[in-house]
Design a protein around this motif. Structure first.
Motif, PDB file in Angstrom:
ATOM      1  N   PHE A 115       3.790  10.793   6.421  1.00  0.00           N
ATOM      2  CA  PHE A 115       3.731   9.503   5.724  1.00  0.00           C
ATOM      3  C   PHE A 115       4.060   8.325   6.629  1.00  0.00           C
ATOM      4  CE2 PHE A 115       7.552  11.993   5.296  1.00  0.00           C
ATOM      5  CZ  PHE A 115       8.421  11.211   6.045  1.00  0.00           C
ATOM      6  N   GLY A 157      14.393   2.347  12.830  1.00  0.00           N
ATOM      7  CA  GLY A 157      13.049   1.900  13.198  1.00  0.00           C
ATOM      8  C   GLY A 157      12.272   3.052  13.799  1.00  0.00           C
ATOM      9  N   GLY A 159      11.032   6.019  16.006  1.00  0.00           N
ATOM     10  CA  GLY A 159      11.677   7.011  16.867  1.00  0.00           C
ATOM     11  C   GLY A 159      12.691   7.864  16.145  1.00  0.00           C
ATOM     12  N   GLU A 160      13.061   8.961  16.806  1.00  0.00           N
ATOM     13  CA  GLU A 160      14.077   9.868  16.262  1.00  0.00           C
ATOM     14  C   GLU A 160      15.329   9.742  17.135  1.00  0.00           C
ATOM     15  OE1 GLU A 160      14.924  11.677  13.642  1.00  0.00           O
ATOM     16  OE2 GLU A 160      16.670  12.156  14.846  1.00  0.00           O
ATOM     17  N   SER A 191      19.859   7.109  11.291  1.00  0.00           N
ATOM     18  CA  SER A 191      19.004   7.911  10.418  1.00  0.00           C
ATOM     19  C   SER A 191      18.287   8.980  11.228  1.00  0.00           C
ATOM     20  CB  SER A 191      17.976   6.974   9.758  1.00  0.00           C
ATOM     21  OG  SER A 191      17.110   7.700   8.928  1.00  0.00           O
ATOM     22  N   SER A 214      16.936  12.019   6.528  1.00  0.00           N
ATOM     23  CA  SER A 214      15.666  11.877   5.813  1.00  0.00           C
ATOM     24  C   SER A 214      15.284  13.236   5.234  1.00  0.00           C
ATOM     25  CB  SER A 214      14.579  11.389   6.775  1.00  0.00           C
ATOM     26  OG  SER A 214      14.903  10.112   7.239  1.00  0.00           O
ATOM     27  N   HIS A 216      13.355  13.771   1.785  1.00  0.00           N
ATOM     28  CA  HIS A 216      12.004  13.497   1.284  1.00  0.00           C
ATOM     29  C   HIS A 216      11.361  14.603   0.450  1.00  0.00           C
ATOM     30  CE1 HIS A 216      12.529  10.031   3.691  1.00  0.00           C
ATOM     31  NE2 HIS A 216      11.977  10.459   4.800  1.00  0.00           N
ATOM     32  N   GLU A 256      17.983  10.165   2.524  1.00  0.00           N
ATOM     33  CA  GLU A 256      16.854   9.298   2.182  1.00  0.00           C
ATOM     34  C   GLU A 256      15.756  10.143   1.540  1.00  0.00           C
ATOM     35  OE1 GLU A 256      16.105   6.397   5.709  1.00  0.00           O
ATOM     36  OE2 GLU A 256      17.509   7.966   6.242  1.00  0.00           O
ATOM     37  N   ASN A 290       6.251   2.790   1.457  1.00  0.00           N
ATOM     38  CA  ASN A 290       5.429   1.680   1.945  1.00  0.00           C
ATOM     39  C   ASN A 290       4.093   2.285   2.344  1.00  0.00           C
ATOM     40  OD1 ASN A 290       6.884  -0.790   1.924  1.00  0.00           O
ATOM     41  ND2 ASN A 290       8.102  -0.086   3.652  1.00  0.00           N
TER      42      ASN A 290
HETATM   43  N1  SAH Z   1      13.393   9.428  12.710  1.00  0.00           N
HETATM   44  C1  SAH Z   1      14.446   8.922  11.885  1.00  0.00           C
HETATM   45  C2  SAH Z   1      14.558   7.412  11.827  1.00  0.00           C
HETATM   46  C3  SAH Z   1      13.298   6.626  11.777  1.00  0.00           C
HETATM   47  S1  SAH Z   1      12.421   6.681  10.244  1.00  0.00           S
HETATM   48  C4  SAH Z   1      14.340   9.513  10.492  1.00  0.00           C
HETATM   49  O1  SAH Z   1      13.421  10.300  10.249  1.00  0.00           O
HETATM   50  O2  SAH Z   1      15.188   9.252   9.663  1.00  0.00           O
HETATM   51  C5  SAH Z   1      13.458   5.779   9.154  1.00  0.00           C
HETATM   52  C6  SAH Z   1      13.186   6.050   7.708  1.00  0.00           C
HETATM   53  O3  SAH Z   1      11.958   5.442   7.284  1.00  0.00           O
HETATM   54  C7  SAH Z   1      13.083   7.526   7.420  1.00  0.00           C
HETATM   55  O4  SAH Z   1      13.748   7.881   6.251  1.00  0.00           O
HETATM   56  C8  SAH Z   1      11.582   7.663   7.276  1.00  0.00           C
HETATM   57  O5  SAH Z   1      11.269   8.823   6.617  1.00  0.00           O
HETATM   58  C9  SAH Z   1      11.234   6.378   6.543  1.00  0.00           C
HETATM   59  N2  SAH Z   1       9.806   6.063   6.494  1.00  0.00           N
HETATM   60  C10 SAH Z   1       8.847   6.426   7.362  1.00  0.00           C
HETATM   61  N3  SAH Z   1       7.632   6.029   6.935  1.00  0.00           N
HETATM   62  C11 SAH Z   1       7.836   5.396   5.761  1.00  0.00           C
HETATM   63  C12 SAH Z   1       6.967   4.772   4.829  1.00  0.00           C
HETATM   64  N4  SAH Z   1       5.667   4.724   5.014  1.00  0.00           N
HETATM   65  N5  SAH Z   1       7.528   4.225   3.719  1.00  0.00           N
HETATM   66  C13 SAH Z   1       8.868   4.275   3.512  1.00  0.00           C
HETATM   67  N6  SAH Z   1       9.719   4.846   4.358  1.00  0.00           N
HETATM   68  C14 SAH Z   1       9.216   5.409   5.473  1.00  0.00           C
END
Ligand code: SAH
Length: 347
Positions: A115, A157, A159-160, A191, A214, A216, A256, A290
């Protein structure tokens, strides 16, 4: 060779000053100009003598992040910055409780979540600790013009961050230093998609930030479809690591959970999620997705979101639904950067 002083630690600045025959305390003055006053030319450092300023200008430069583009909405500003040739996104979110900054930890991302826009072009490289710092300092400089500052930081933002562990720790320590922003660790969220060994290393580092995982999806089958990392660290392993983190640090872990219409947003999913996190020191941050260009995932209706929340509540699991921030300006991770990349390809 002109040396860039941006990103040097106080100790490094001190030895630099000593190497040119200056007193150590000059380093503190220069650090304050660079990190706390946004002055990036030696001419402006008016507590240094004219001679010293001239000498410093000959020997050194100060190169913070460079702004490429910026997108504004009333509550959110998204910046595309250039850092040592790499283009990265960071976001300023103006909440009623203060200014929060979301920074990137890598140039692109290798995690392949279905996503997410950040991962579409893979990961080009890790960001250094200084490059993470530069994003926060850049936004803090902007805010200073309005007599405001960065009040909290989320490493959420592109990256991991736990795949870039040493630089992450370096960044956390540096932003906490009194000569930079002196940011309290409690005002920082990191995150992760769930790199389990590094969740344990983070817990052992005794840096009391807030961990956000995260998740999901509440089942391995679904989570593996959405997040390939689940094939390496499955849900049980990740939630256990979250539990160890909470035990060791005493800090509540945030999970999250993106809500995607018809994919992971049924009341049955909510029940499974509540069971999974039962007895954990945890809460859930629900994020209506989003939408990302080229992906078919949609946001659920308000009613479906409400039903999901009601199930969690009835099972005693605390949750918040994330206020929509910046969807209208492509604030979903990586979208501004992707647009920049494809514009370059088209040129
Ligand atoms: N890699 C880390 C941090 C970056 S992503 C992680 O996975 O947590 C930060 C957050 O934004 C994560 O929870 C990710 O799943 C979320 N995210 C990524 N794409 C998104 C989207 N299209 N809409 C809403 N949240 C999103």
């Amino acid at each position: 060779m002109i040396k860039n002083l941006f990103g040097l630690t106080l100790e490094q600045l001190q030895s630099e000053m000593q190497s040119i025959g200056q007193k150590k305390f000059r380093a503190g003055q220069i650090a304050a100009w660079i990190y706390q006053r946004g002055v990036h030319s030696f001419d402006g450092m008016n507590d240094l003598s004219k001679e010293l300023r001239a000498r410093l200008s000959e020997m050194y430069s100060i190169e913070p992040a460079r702004l490429i583009t910026q997108l504004n909405s009333p509550s959110t500003t998204k910046f595309l910055l250039e850092l040592n040739g790499a283009r990265v996104e960071c976001v300023l979110m103006r909440h009623d409780y203060g200014n929060s900054v979301c920074i990137s930890s890598q140039v692109g991302c290798a995690m392949g979540c279905a996503f997410c826009a950040s991962t579409l072009n893979g990961c080009q490289r890790n960001l250094t600790a200084v490059e993470m710092l530069a994003q926060v300092v850049f936004i803090n400089d902007r805010l200073r013009a309005e007599s405001q500052k960065v009040d909290s930081i989320v490493v959420m933002g592109t990256g991991e961050p736990l795949q870039n562990f040493d630089n992450l720790i370096g960044f956390l320590k540096m932003i906490h230093e009194p000569y930079t922003l002196g940011m309290s660790y409690r005002r920082i969220v990191v995150s992760t998609c769930g790199i389990v060994p590094n969740i344990d290393r983070l817990a052992a580092s005794d840096i009391p930030i807030t961990l956000s995982i995260s998740l999901h999806a509440p089942t391995d089958e679904l989570r593996s479809q959405l997040m390939p990392i689940n094939r390496t660290f499955d849900i049980k392993t990740v939630v256990e690591a979250g539990g160890r983190y909470a035990d060791r640090t005493g800090r509540r872990v945030t999970y999250e959970y993106i809500l995607i219409d018809g994919v992971n947003d049924s009341t049955e999913h909510a029940r499974q999620l509540a069971t999974l996190l039962k007895n954990q020191l945890a809460n859930v941050n629900l994020i209506p997705i989003n939408p990302v260009e080229g992906k078919s995932f949609r946001r659920p209706s308000k009613e479906r979101i409400k039903d999901f929340v009601t199930v969690l509540e009835s099972r005693g699991l605390g949750s918040t639904v994330r206020k929509e921030f910046g969807a209208e300006i492509d604030a979903a991770c990586g979208q501004l950067r992707n647009r920049d990349l494809s514009a370059k390809v088209m040129k």
